[in-house]
Motif scaffolding. Structure first.
Motif, PDB file in Angstrom:
ATOM      1  N   THR A  74      36.388  47.089  49.183  1.00  0.00           N
ATOM      2  CA  THR A  74      35.370  47.619  50.103  1.00  0.00           C
ATOM      3  C   THR A  74      35.754  47.443  51.561  1.00  0.00           C
ATOM      4  O   THR A  74      35.125  48.043  52.433  1.00  0.00           O
ATOM      5  CB  THR A  74      34.027  46.920  49.839  1.00  0.00           C
ATOM      6  N   ASN A  75      36.751  46.631  51.834  1.00  0.00           N
ATOM      7  CA  ASN A  75      37.137  46.449  53.236  1.00  0.00           C
ATOM      8  C   ASN A  75      37.897  47.678  53.722  1.00  0.00           C
ATOM      9  O   ASN A  75      38.615  48.344  52.970  1.00  0.00           O
ATOM     10  CB  ASN A  75      37.999  45.201  53.391  1.00  0.00           C
ATOM     11  N   THR A  76      37.749  47.979  54.968  1.00  0.00           N
ATOM     12  CA  THR A  76      38.382  49.171  55.537  1.00  0.00           C
ATOM     13  C   THR A  76      39.456  48.840  56.556  1.00  0.00           C
ATOM     14  O   THR A  76      40.249  49.709  56.922  1.00  0.00           O
ATOM     15  CB  THR A  76      37.316  50.058  56.208  1.00  0.00           C
ATOM     16  N   GLU A  77      39.496  47.612  57.031  1.00  0.00           N
ATOM     17  CA  GLU A  77      40.477  47.229  58.035  1.00  0.00           C
ATOM     18  C   GLU A  77      41.764  46.761  57.354  1.00  0.00           C
ATOM     19  O   GLU A  77      41.732  45.944  56.432  1.00  0.00           O
ATOM     20  CB  GLU A  77      39.918  46.112  58.925  1.00  0.00           C
ATOM     21  N   THR A  78      42.886  47.287  57.822  1.00  0.00           N
ATOM     22  CA  THR A  78      44.168  46.946  57.202  1.00  0.00           C
ATOM     23  C   THR A  78      44.585  45.510  57.479  1.00  0.00           C
ATOM     24  O   THR A  78      45.378  44.936  56.743  1.00  0.00           O
ATOM     25  CB  THR A  78      45.265  47.894  57.717  1.00  0.00           C
ATOM     26  N   GLY A  79      44.068  44.902  58.521  1.00  0.00           N
ATOM     27  CA  GLY A  79      44.444  43.531  58.840  1.00  0.00           C
ATOM     28  C   GLY A  79      43.531  42.496  58.225  1.00  0.00           C
ATOM     29  O   GLY A  79      43.752  41.293  58.388  1.00  0.00           O
ATOM     30  N   GLU A  80      42.491  42.922  57.541  1.00  0.00           N
ATOM     31  CA  GLU A  80      41.521  41.989  56.964  1.00  0.00           C
ATOM     32  C   GLU A  80      42.094  41.334  55.711  1.00  0.00           C
ATOM     33  O   GLU A  80      42.780  41.970  54.905  1.00  0.00           O
ATOM     34  CB  GLU A  80      40.239  42.740  56.626  1.00  0.00           C
ATOM     35  N   THR A  81      41.784  40.054  55.521  1.00  0.00           N
ATOM     36  CA  THR A  81      42.269  39.304  54.366  1.00  0.00           C
ATOM     37  C   THR A  81      41.214  39.305  53.269  1.00  0.00           C
ATOM     38  O   THR A  81      40.037  39.038  53.520  1.00  0.00           O
ATOM     39  CB  THR A  81      42.609  37.858  54.755  1.00  0.00           C
ATOM     40  N   ILE A  82      41.664  39.583  52.056  1.00  0.00           N
ATOM     41  CA  ILE A  82      40.766  39.626  50.899  1.00  0.00           C
ATOM     42  C   ILE A  82      40.825  38.276  50.204  1.00  0.00           C
ATOM     43  O   ILE A  82      41.911  37.795  49.847  1.00  0.00           O
ATOM     44  CB  ILE A  82      41.171  40.752  49.940  1.00  0.00           C
ATOM     45  N   GLY A  83      39.672  37.692  49.991  1.00  0.00           N
ATOM     46  CA  GLY A  83      39.605  36.377  49.370  1.00  0.00           C
ATOM     47  C   GLY A  83      39.498  36.444  47.863  1.00  0.00           C
ATOM     48  O   GLY A  83      39.739  37.475  47.217  1.00  0.00           O
ATOM     49  N   ILE A  84      39.078  35.327  47.303  1.00  0.00           N
ATOM     50  CA  ILE A  84      39.045  35.190  45.852  1.00  0.00           C
ATOM     51  C   ILE A  84      37.814  35.843  45.226  1.00  0.00           C
ATOM     52  O   ILE A  84      37.840  36.245  44.062  1.00  0.00           O
ATOM     53  CB  ILE A  84      39.118  33.690  45.483  1.00  0.00           C
ATOM     54  N   LYS A  85      36.753  35.984  45.982  1.00  0.00           N
ATOM     55  CA  LYS A  85      35.493  36.493  45.427  1.00  0.00           C
ATOM     56  C   LYS A  85      35.610  37.918  44.894  1.00  0.00           C
ATOM     57  O   LYS A  85      35.175  38.205  43.772  1.00  0.00           O
ATOM     58  CB  LYS A  85      34.396  36.387  46.482  1.00  0.00           C
ATOM     59  N   PRO A  86      36.188  38.883  45.644  1.00  0.00           N
ATOM     60  CA  PRO A  86      36.297  40.248  45.104  1.00  0.00           C
ATOM     61  C   PRO A  86      37.157  40.315  43.839  1.00  0.00           C
ATOM     62  O   PRO A  86      36.853  41.087  42.925  1.00  0.00           O
ATOM     63  CB  PRO A  86      36.929  41.038  46.254  1.00  0.00           C
ATOM     64  N   LEU A  87      38.197  39.495  43.782  1.00  0.00           N
ATOM     65  CA  LEU A  87      39.061  39.514  42.596  1.00  0.00           C
ATOM     66  C   LEU A  87      38.351  38.932  41.381  1.00  0.00           C
ATOM     67  O   LEU A  87      38.549  39.394  40.251  1.00  0.00           O
ATOM     68  CB  LEU A  87      40.349  38.744  42.884  1.00  0.00           C
ATOM     69  N   ARG A  88      37.523  37.914  41.582  1.00  0.00           N
ATOM     70  CA  ARG A  88      36.762  37.375  40.457  1.00  0.00           C
ATOM     71  C   ARG A  88      35.757  38.396  39.934  1.00  0.00           C
ATOM     72  O   ARG A  88      35.572  38.531  38.709  1.00  0.00           O
ATOM     73  CB  ARG A  88      36.037  36.111  40.893  1.00  0.00           C
ATOM     74  N   ALA A  89      35.127  39.118  40.840  1.00  0.00           N
ATOM     75  CA  ALA A  89      34.194  40.163  40.412  1.00  0.00           C
ATOM     76  C   ALA A  89      34.937  41.270  39.668  1.00  0.00           C
ATOM     77  O   ALA A  89      34.437  41.818  38.672  1.00  0.00           O
ATOM     78  CB  ALA A  89      33.465  40.729  41.628  1.00  0.00           C
ATOM     79  N   PHE A  90      36.140  41.592  40.127  1.00  0.00           N
ATOM     80  CA  PHE A  90      36.949  42.612  39.455  1.00  0.00           C
ATOM     81  C   PHE A  90      37.331  42.152  38.045  1.00  0.00           C
ATOM     82  O   PHE A  90      37.260  42.929  37.079  1.00  0.00           O
ATOM     83  CB  PHE A  90      38.197  42.881  40.297  1.00  0.00           C
ATOM     84  N   ALA A  91      37.723  40.883  37.900  1.00  0.00           N
ATOM     85  CA  ALA A  91      38.072  40.349  36.584  1.00  0.00           C
ATOM     86  C   ALA A  91      36.856  40.324  35.664  1.00  0.00           C
ATOM     87  O   ALA A  91      36.964  40.578  34.454  1.00  0.00           O
ATOM     88  CB  ALA A  91      38.666  38.951  36.724  1.00  0.00           C
ATOM     89  N   ALA A  92      35.682  40.043  36.220  1.00  0.00           N
ATOM     90  CA  ALA A  92      34.466  40.042  35.412  1.00  0.00           C
ATOM     91  C   ALA A  92      34.144  41.440  34.900  1.00  0.00           C
ATOM     92  O   ALA A  92      33.685  41.614  33.760  1.00  0.00           O
ATOM     93  CB  ALA A  92      33.305  39.488  36.229  1.00  0.00           C
TER      94      ALA A  92
END
Length: 450
Positions: A74-92
């Motif tokens: 959902t992030n739109t900025e190329t320099g933004e760092t993606i944390g662990i929360k979106p990946l856990r939701a994706f795995a769920a």
């Protein structure tokens, strides 16, 4: 990034993702692989750009009926760092819909902890992480990239059987290879690569074609953005083991040097026989002469100077000695020698004379020789030669005096006691024998028939 640039970027990424899923064998709507920018904007565009949640799609495989799930961050900025929360939701989501494979497309950068989530669930689900920058262009459609075709299990077996190959003989493709990531190759899969030849055109039926198999030791997910801590750890581990081996070798050699320095030489001389040689008895080139110690039968090479030589005395405990209970017993006690000895399959008799049981000698030459032959017969049977003279193959006789009568009598006795064979015989005349009454002394060697 303005809205129009974002729409253009995501449109190109969307085309690549759908084509990639289609090339993997999943069912994709035809209009999704040919959608124009205007259609993409009308379908997924919003006032602020693109609704990324609307880009989430489930795809079903044509053959295995398994599901693949694609999600855009959902992030739109190329320099933004993606944390662990979106990946856990994706795995769920993958676990909830029982999807075997999941593709996560992100615009920013992944944190190290987020990359570990993909590795943690690798046993249940295969999570593939793609930055949007890698999907703007479909690399398989580039003119410099040859055609890649993933072979089925049947085609793979047919290929190996046709060329009589093993899997390990095929060239390897690493999972970080862009084409390997595009097709989602797993360990053991084989890819047919068709290249264009400047002389033969496009190869067909194996001509100008190559193959590759995913490296067996690299069956794990890797992201181009994730730090390669595993590779660094592997390098450090290898360096450590190399130095450890060298250290062990150095320590072992040092220990041996110290043990040699401290070793004490035993005071017991293992060479009890010493042969002393002096230069006075040697010819002009003594280094070429081989001498023999008559008592030990030990060959000695004589050098250019007087030295002391030593040779070990053989252990004679394995030999068997025999004496007949009559004269042999008396001779053993009186002169300390045995009548016979067994060496291998042969019995060697010491010199036998013409004595009787009381060690008395006849003055008649003929009777003297007859008694000597009887003594040999008795000694042979006492040593286990049941055939007696029939087992004798070597005779050596010493005569005092040596005359025609003695020689003729020996020939007569040889024919009498050995009528079926003729042994080797050495007849020697000597000046005197051990005991004055002796007129003959006979040595024989007999073979024991097993």
């Amino acid at each position: 990034m303005d809205n129009q640039a974002q729409i253009t970027r995501l449109h190109r990424v969307w085309l690549t993702v759908n084509q990639m899923v289609l090339d993997r064998g999943y069912v994709v709507a035809e209009n999704e692989t040919t959608i124009t920018r205007e259609e993409f904007q009308n379908t997924y565009g919003t006032a602020s750009g693109v609704d990324r949640t609307a880009l989430r799609q489930f795809f079903r495989h044509k053959e295995s009926n398994s599901q693949l799930y694609v999600e855009f961050s959902t992030n739109t900025e190329t320099g933004e760092t993606i944390g662990i929360k979106p990946l856990r939701a994706f795995a769920a989501t993958l676990a909830e819909h029982q999807c075997a494979v999941g593709i996560y497309v992100y615009a920013g950068k992944l944190s190290p902890s987020a990359s570990k989530v993909a590795l943690a669930v690798a046993a249940q689900h295969s999570i593939e992480l793609f930055p949007e920058s890698d999907l703007i262009v479909n690399i398989t459609q580039h003119e410099l990239v040859p055609k890649h075709e993933v072979l089925s299990k049947e085609e793979k077996l047919e290929l190996l059987e046709k060329y009589r190959l093993k899997e390990t003989q095929l060239p390897r493709i690493l999972p970080v290879d862009p084409v390997a990531r595009y097709y989602g190759l797993k360990r053991g899969q084989v890819v047919k690569i068709t290249r264009r030849s400047p002389t033969k055109g496009v190869g067909g039926d194996g001509e100008n074609c190559g193959g590759g198999m995913l490296h067996a030791g690299e069956d794990r997910l890797k992201s181009t953005e994730a730090p390669r801590l595993g590779e660094l750890f592997l390098f450090v581990k290898r360096v450590f083991w190399v130095w450890f081996v060298f250290f062990c070798i150095w320590l072992w050699s040092l220990r041996n040097i110290h043990s040699l320095a401290r070793r004490e030489v035993s005071a017991i001389d293992p060479w009890p026989c010493r042969i002393h040689v002096t230069m006075s008895n040697l010819p002009s080139q003594p280094s070429r002469i081989v001498s023999t110690n008559p008592s030990l039968s030990c060959p000695v090479l004589l050098p250019d100077s007087a030295q002391t030589y030593r040779c070990p005395i053989a252990n004679m405990s394995h030999l068997s000695y025999f004496n007949d209970p009559a004269a042999g017993k008396h001779l053993r006690e009186a002169y300390n020698f045995s009548q016979s000895v067994r060496v291998g399959p042969n019995i060697h008799l010491s010199g036998q004379g013409g004595w009787n049981e009381k060690l008395e000698f006849s003055s008649d030459l003929s009777e003297h020789l007859e008694q000597a032959y009887l003594n040999i017969e008795t000694a042979l049977r006492a040593a286990g030669v049941e055939r007696g003279w029939e087992g004798v193959w070597s005779v050596r006789s010493y005569h005092c005096p040596m005359n025609e009568e003695a020689f003729d009598k020996m020939v007569e006795l040889n024919k009498k006691y050995m009528p079926n064979h003729a042994p080797i015989w050495t007849c020697v005349g000597v000046a005197a024998l051990a005991l004055p009454p002796m007129m003959v002394e006979i040595e024989v060697v007999a073979h024991i028939q097993e």
